[in-house]
Design an enzyme around this catalytic site. Structure first.
Site, short mmCIF file in Angstrom:
data_model
loop_
_atom_site.label_atom_id
_atom_site.label_comp_id
_atom_site.label_asym_id
_atom_site.label_seq_id
_atom_site.Cartn_x
_atom_site.Cartn_y
_atom_site.Cartn_z
N SER A 1 -9.91 -0.30 7.00
CA SER A 1 -9.34 -0.25 5.65
C SER A 1 -8.63 -1.50 5.17
O SER A 1 -8.22 -1.55 4.00
CB SER A 1 -8.38 0.93 5.53
OG SER A 1 -9.14 2.10 5.35
N LYS B 1 0.86 -1.18 0.00
CA LYS B 1 0.00 0.00 0.00
C LYS B 1 0.90 1.23 0.00
O LYS B 1 1.91 1.27 0.71
CB LYS B 1 -0.89 -0.02 1.25
CG LYS B 1 -1.86 1.15 1.34
CD LYS B 1 -2.78 1.02 2.55
CE LYS B 1 -3.81 2.12 2.63
NZ LYS B 1 -4.72 1.98 3.80
N SER C 1 -9.64 2.07 2.74
CA SER C 1 -8.75 2.82 1.89
C SER C 1 -7.72 1.95 1.18
O SER C 1 -7.10 2.41 0.23
CB SER C 1 -8.01 3.87 2.72
OG SER C 1 -7.19 3.24 3.69
N1 GLN Z 1 -13.27 4.63 6.21
C1 GLN Z 1 -12.55 5.01 7.37
C2 GLN Z 1 -12.03 6.41 7.19
O1 GLN Z 1 -12.23 6.97 6.18
C3 GLN Z 1 -11.43 4.05 7.65
C4 GLN Z 1 -10.22 4.27 6.83
C5 GLN Z 1 -9.04 3.46 7.28
O2 GLN Z 1 -9.18 2.46 7.99
N2 GLN Z 1 -7.86 3.91 6.90
O3 GLN Z 1 -11.43 6.98 8.05
#
Ligand code: GLN
Length: 499
Positions: A184, A78, A160
């Site tokens: 995410s 990532k 994400s």
């Molecule tokens: N959807 C959540 C956010 O936007 C989680 C994102 C994540 O785990 N990085 O913060």
């Protein structure tokens, strides 16, 4: 061999150790696939020369008979993990062309190691797209474009870590790293029909992970099976006290050891709040069937309640933006990253740089974060959120008296359509409801594929365990996968068709 990308991490590793395939052959195979599937939007940066060099040194290591189990297996990271041989953008214009002088600890552990860190010898294929600074649930917030879902390219891959999930589900890498702040790893794994695990907070080092919300951020592996995740997690985790003060002072653990234990008698808690209104019926049907399969393996379903589940959303969306506002203040055009071309004075340079460098969602979070931390609102929002966060963690400890793991959905629906104009940021926040509680409590959680729902899109089941019970989660997931075949279903992009 034409179908190398159909192999799991375990199968790839076995072929390498048996010298039936070389790491270089594997690297070439995957590099070709990454180029052929550029339209998916999963890869942000490749560096074939670096990949080939790493593959050759992995082959040399295997030849000496002194290799780790994962040596020579390709992986992609990532783009939130800093890497010295690849550009790191965190999906943001702010870090366009940024090159780190060092590798993140997780990257070093899986790859070639670093000062005082042994490396497993995996070969990095490149960097994977993600929501800007890991803020999002659909990978639609990346400055570098959206990622498509390999099961249906008109759908989102989740976020994400959307690039990571899409790359694995499309056969562009047998494994990928992801990070999970509020879901995410679990949610994109669920949307793309793969397996992913977020370990206990502190189990994997955060050193070299571009920070979003430091008290929540955690790295983990994404692959096709629980067995693969166990192999990868064993290599990723371990103390890193000199570099990450929240790293747990525990040695690495071999998570493959308990995979074959029976799960007969395992008490699986079913939180009623995870099955209330708002859960789509197709997702519910797949989860119910998966729970029935676990019962057949001897597990016992125990009704439980996590009464503050709904509060996890406002609590998370106060704490995460507060921490983000603070973490992102380092991007000021002075130290590194983007700097506006024209400005009058220092203040103007800050303003223009940040206005240009950050995307809409990131700006929204910075504003929310500064608001809830500001004088007059701090007590009302931030402190209250911290109090409720503690209660959410206590709720879990209470239910772990009557169950060993918790099972439920990962997300209320399957992957939605890309570019849906009717979707508002709040819709995405609400869809995080089942993943946020474990994140706020710092507990390990994973997602495993358990069927298909609307539009023939994958459905994932979430397993949550108590602190440091990753082995138990992986064991339950592996036993489920031995008894069922959802994890063996391949996306059209994987098998060569169009999606
Ligand atoms: N959807 C959540 C956010 O936007 C989680 C994102 C994540 O785990 N990085 O913060």
């Amino acid at each position: 061999m034409q179908d190398l990308h159909l192999l799991t991490v375990r199968e790839t590793a076995d072929l390498l150790q048996a010298k039936k395939v070389s790491s270089l052959e594997l690297a070439e195979h995957y590099l070709v696939r990454a180029t052929a599937h550029k339209a998916l939007g999963a890869f942000l940066d490749c560096n074939p020369d670096v990949t080939r060099l790493a593959a050759k040194s992995a082959d040399a290591r295997i030849a000496t008979g002194n290799a780790d189990p994962l040596t020579g297996v390709p992986i992609a990271h990532k783009d939130i993990f800093v890497t010295k041989d690849f550009v790191t953008t965190a999906g943001s214009r702010m870090l366009a062309d940024y090159r780190s002088p060092f590798d993140a600890t997780v990257v070093a552990r899986l790859g070639n190691g670093a000062d005082g860190v042994a490396g497993a010898g995996m070969v990095t294929l490149g960097k994977l797209n993600c929501d800007e600074f890991a803020m999002g649930s659909a990978n639609e917030n990346s400055f570098y474009g959206k990622v498509q879902n390999p099961w249906n390219t008109s759908r989102v891959p989740g976020g994400s870590s959307g690039g990571s999930a899409a790359a694995v589900a499309a056969g562009l890498a047998p494994a990928a790293t992801g990070t999970d702040t509020g879901g995410s790893i679990r949610q994109p794994a669920s949307f793309c029909g793969i397996t992913g695990i977020k370990p206990t907070y502190g189990r994997a080092s955060r050193y070299g992970m571009v920070a979003y919300a430091s008290s929540l951020d955690q790295a983990g592996p994404m692959a096709r099976t629980a067995e693969d995740c166990a192999l990868l997690l064993s290599a990723m985790c371990g103390a890193d006290l000199d570099r990450d003060s929240t790293s747990l002072d525990l040695p690495p653990e071999d998570y493959t050891r308990g995979l074959n234990d029976s799960i007969s008698g395992l008490r699986i808690g079913i939180p009623k709040e995870f099955f209330a209104d708002g859960l789509a019926s197709d997702v519910r049907a797949a989860i119910d069937a998966a729970l029935a399969s676990l019962e057949k393996l001897g597990a016992k379903l125990v009704p439980i309640s996590l009464p503050r589940t709904e509060l996890a959303i406002p609590v998370y969306y106060i704490i995460a933006p507060a921490e983000a506002a603070s973490n992102l203040s380092r991007f000021d055009g002075v130290k590194f990253g983007h700097r506006a071309a024209d400005y009058k004075d220092l203040a103007d340079m800050y303003k223009k740089t940040r206005a240009e460098g950050f995307g809409e969602e990131v700006k929204r979070r910075i504003m929310i974060g500064n608001y809830v931390l500001s004088h007059g609102y701090y007590d009302a929002y931030y402190l209250q959120a911290q109090r409720i966060r503690r209660m959410i963690a206590e709720d879990f400890q209470a239910v772990f008296k009557s169950c060993d793991v918790i099972a439920g959905p990962v997300a209320p629906s399957v992957a939605w359509k890309l570019g849906d104009k009717d979707r508002k940021p709040l819709d995405d926040y609400l869809a995080d409801i089942y993943t946020l509680p474990a994140s706020l409590a710092g507990l390990p959680g994973m997602s495993i594929p358990v069927g298909f729902g609307e539009g023939n899109m994958p459905v994932g089941m979430q397993l949550i365990g108590n602190y440091l019970s990753e082995g138990r989660l992986l064991n339950a997931a592996h036993q489920y996968q031995l008894a069922t075949d959802w994890h063996t279903k391949l996306s059209p992009l994987m098998t060569g068709g169009a999606a």
